[in-house]
Design a protein around this motif. Structure first.
Motif, mmCIF file in Angstrom:
data_model
loop_
_atom_site.group_PDB
_atom_site.id
_atom_site.type_symbol
_atom_site.label_atom_id
_atom_site.label_comp_id
_atom_site.label_asym_id
_atom_site.label_seq_id
_atom_site.Cartn_x
_atom_site.Cartn_y
_atom_site.Cartn_z
ATOM 1 N N UNK A 79 0.880 -1.357 -0.042
ATOM 2 C CA UNK A 79 0.037 0.058 0.138
ATOM 3 C C UNK A 79 0.960 1.278 0.079
ATOM 4 N N UNK A 80 0.295 2.309 -0.721
ATOM 5 C CA UNK A 80 1.007 3.515 -0.824
ATOM 6 C C UNK A 80 0.155 4.661 0.290
ATOM 7 N N UNK A 81 -1.158 4.085 0.647
ATOM 8 C CA UNK A 81 -1.966 5.139 1.580
ATOM 9 C C UNK A 81 -2.684 3.945 2.226
ATOM 10 N N UNK A 82 -3.281 4.334 3.462
ATOM 11 C CA UNK A 82 -4.445 3.689 4.076
ATOM 12 C C UNK A 82 -5.405 4.439 4.936
ATOM 13 N N UNK A 83 -6.630 4.418 4.880
ATOM 14 C CA UNK A 83 -7.539 5.371 5.605
ATOM 15 C C UNK A 83 -8.709 4.825 6.130
ATOM 16 N N UNK A 84 -9.032 5.065 7.346
ATOM 17 C CA UNK A 84 -10.236 4.319 7.882
ATOM 18 C C UNK A 84 -11.561 5.067 7.154
ATOM 19 N N UNK A 85 -12.213 4.072 6.471
ATOM 20 C CA UNK A 85 -13.414 4.704 5.801
ATOM 21 C C UNK A 85 -14.519 4.598 6.622
ATOM 22 N N UNK A 86 -14.896 3.549 7.417
ATOM 23 C CA UNK A 86 -16.038 3.490 8.332
ATOM 24 C C UNK A 86 -15.549 2.801 9.749
ATOM 25 N N UNK A 87 -16.301 2.736 10.628
ATOM 26 C CA UNK A 87 -16.035 1.562 11.743
ATOM 27 C C UNK A 87 -15.728 0.209 11.140
ATOM 28 N N UNK A 88 -14.731 -0.099 11.589
ATOM 29 C CA UNK A 88 -14.069 -1.584 10.851
ATOM 30 C C UNK A 88 -13.877 -1.526 9.513
ATOM 31 N N UNK A 89 -13.644 -0.598 9.132
ATOM 32 C CA UNK A 89 -13.188 -0.787 7.316
ATOM 33 C C UNK A 89 -11.814 0.154 7.406
ATOM 34 N N UNK A 90 -10.840 -0.449 6.794
ATOM 35 C CA UNK A 90 -9.469 0.338 6.830
ATOM 36 C C UNK A 90 -9.276 0.099 5.194
ATOM 37 N N UNK A 91 -9.137 1.121 4.499
ATOM 38 C CA UNK A 91 -8.804 0.976 3.013
ATOM 39 C C UNK A 91 -7.413 1.051 2.580
#
Ligand code: ADE
Length: 418
Positions: free
Chosen positions: A309-321
């Motif tokens: 991965x080059x980036x990572x973000x939390x989109x919702x509770x319990x979801x990391x993109x």
């Protein structure tokens, strides 16, 4: 009383949810009535390492109703329901050590805290309690009469201890009872895994391609439910018998690398490590959803995903993109921990009723100790399994037939044919 709890102010909310679950635990209810009368566990110290849920709270209070002193900790850092811990501490005065999201150090600190109560019986879900006891607290072994193990992964670990000659007391494999795995693993994991995926993503199952890794009871149950919601289910297996069963059950069976390229949702249910790896992530479609329903967070190689991965973000509770170099996005649910408890509430009370009835009766069996069990992994006695099934049917108002005398004679004879 010692405990570790996120917030005692959650206790009243937890109490109501525990009562709600209890309304769907009639078999445990009947056992509790008898335990209250007979007190078969009087003075028995029990250390329990289980998912701290509303159902487990009812198990703990039923053990206490039977006379036991219970101390409880979590069997997974992300499965704890903090309101339940608060209620157990405040309303039941059961020493409970669990905080949702605890790190590894605190998790094992809690296991050691329940071991400090010098248990006579251990109740485990995944075998972290038993393994910590055997590795770090061997002085306690002499005082232990026996234990129980709830889940497939734990039973596999314990059988490995038995094979290596290091298991120092008898343990009953609750998971192997038919009234456990045929219902809890199949219908409990089946429903609650889908529940966890839905609560975290709100995705549409109809028309999706759902890839299940593993066609054991949990895989079978989850596949059935996904299919029922309109998903095209693909099974990945390593066991030819199970793969063949999946084919004949109407699923598409393919190798993992092929499945990686076509799936929309991937769920690991194997109990083994590194099921979804770099080579799978490299092939996945943009927007793929990845979750684990196995006991430990080892089935998805998260460091490999992080590495791509080059980036990572939390989109919702319990979801990391995770955003990969080429722009594709892969969504990891519940930190790769068992999704049914990380993002939903675990198995419904109606099914935990049977699993925990087995637990209660197995603990009583160990305490009575008539059988003088040796230091091995033992099955749940057939009578217990049969009693749980009969009680559950009765609680559902279902009556079944009995064999006639003629039918019994026929089954017992070898002379009669056509
Ligand atoms: N394992 C899976 N679901 C559970 C639940 N609701 N309570 C305890 N253990 C579980």
């Amino acid at each position: 009383m010692q405990y570790d709890c996120k917030d005692l102010k959650l206790a009243d909310a937890g109490k109501k949810r525990i009562e709600w679950a209890w309304e769907n635990m009639p078999v445990c209810g009947l056992i509790r009535e008898r335990f209250e009368r007979e007190k078969p566990l009087e003075g028995v110290r029990i250390a329990a390492c289980l998912h701290v849920t509303t159902e487990t709270a009812n198990l703990a209070s039923t053990l206490r109703a039977g006379g036991a002193e219970v101390a409880l900790c979590a069997s997974n850092p992300l499965s704890t329901q903090d309101d339940v811990v608060a209620s157990l501490v405040k309303h039941e005065e059961i020493p409970t050590f669990a905080v949702r999201g605890e790190d590894g150090e605190r998790y094992y600190g809690h296991i050691k805290a329940v071991l400090d109560t010098k248990p006579m019986i251990t109740m485990d879900d995944g075998a972290d309690l038993v393994s910590t006891l055997h590795k770090e607290r061997r002085e306690l072994l002499a005082g232990i009469k026996g234990g129980t193990e709830e889940t497939t992964t734990g039973v596999i670990r314990l059988r490995s201890m038995e094979r290596n000659g290091v298991l120092m007391y008898p343990i009953i494999a609750i998971n192997d009872a038919e009234t456990k795995h045929l219902f809890d693993n199949r219908y409990g994991t089946g429903q609650s895994t889908i529940d966890g995926i839905l609560r975290s993503t709100n995705m549409l199952f109809a028309g999706s391609r759902f890839v299940a890794f593993g066609y054991g009871w949990c895989g079978r149950g989850t596949a059935t439910r996904a299919k029922g919601m309109g998903a095209n289910v693909i099974i990945v297996e390593v066991d030819p018998l199970k793969a063949l069963e999946a084919v004949m059950d109407g699923y598409t069976v393919m190798q993992s690398l092929e499945a990686a390229a076509v799936g929309d949702v991937f769920v690991t249910l194997t109990g083994d490590t590194s099921i979804l790896r770099k080579e799978h992530f490299e092939r996945m479609k943009d927007g793929a959803i990845v979750a684990n329903a196995g006991h430990f967070n080892v089935e998805i190689d998260i460091p490999a995903l992080e590495g791509l991965a080059v980036d990572k973000r939390t989109m919702r509770d319990n979801v990391v993109q995770y955003v990969l170099k080429d722009g594709r996005k892969i969504n990891l649910l519940g930190e790769g921990r068992l999704i049914n408890l990380a993002a939903a509430e675990g198995h419904p009370a109606m099914v935990m009723d049977m699993s925990f009835a087995n637990q209660l009766l197995a603990v009583e069996y160990l305490v009575k100790g008539k059988a003088g069990l040796d230091k091995r992994v033992h099955p749940v006695p057939r009578e217990i399994d049969g009693a749980v099934a009969s009680l559950k049917l009765a609680s559902m108002g279902v009556k079944i037939d009995e064999l006639t005398e003629k039918q019994k004679r026929y089954l017992a004879s070898w002379e009669e044919g056509t």
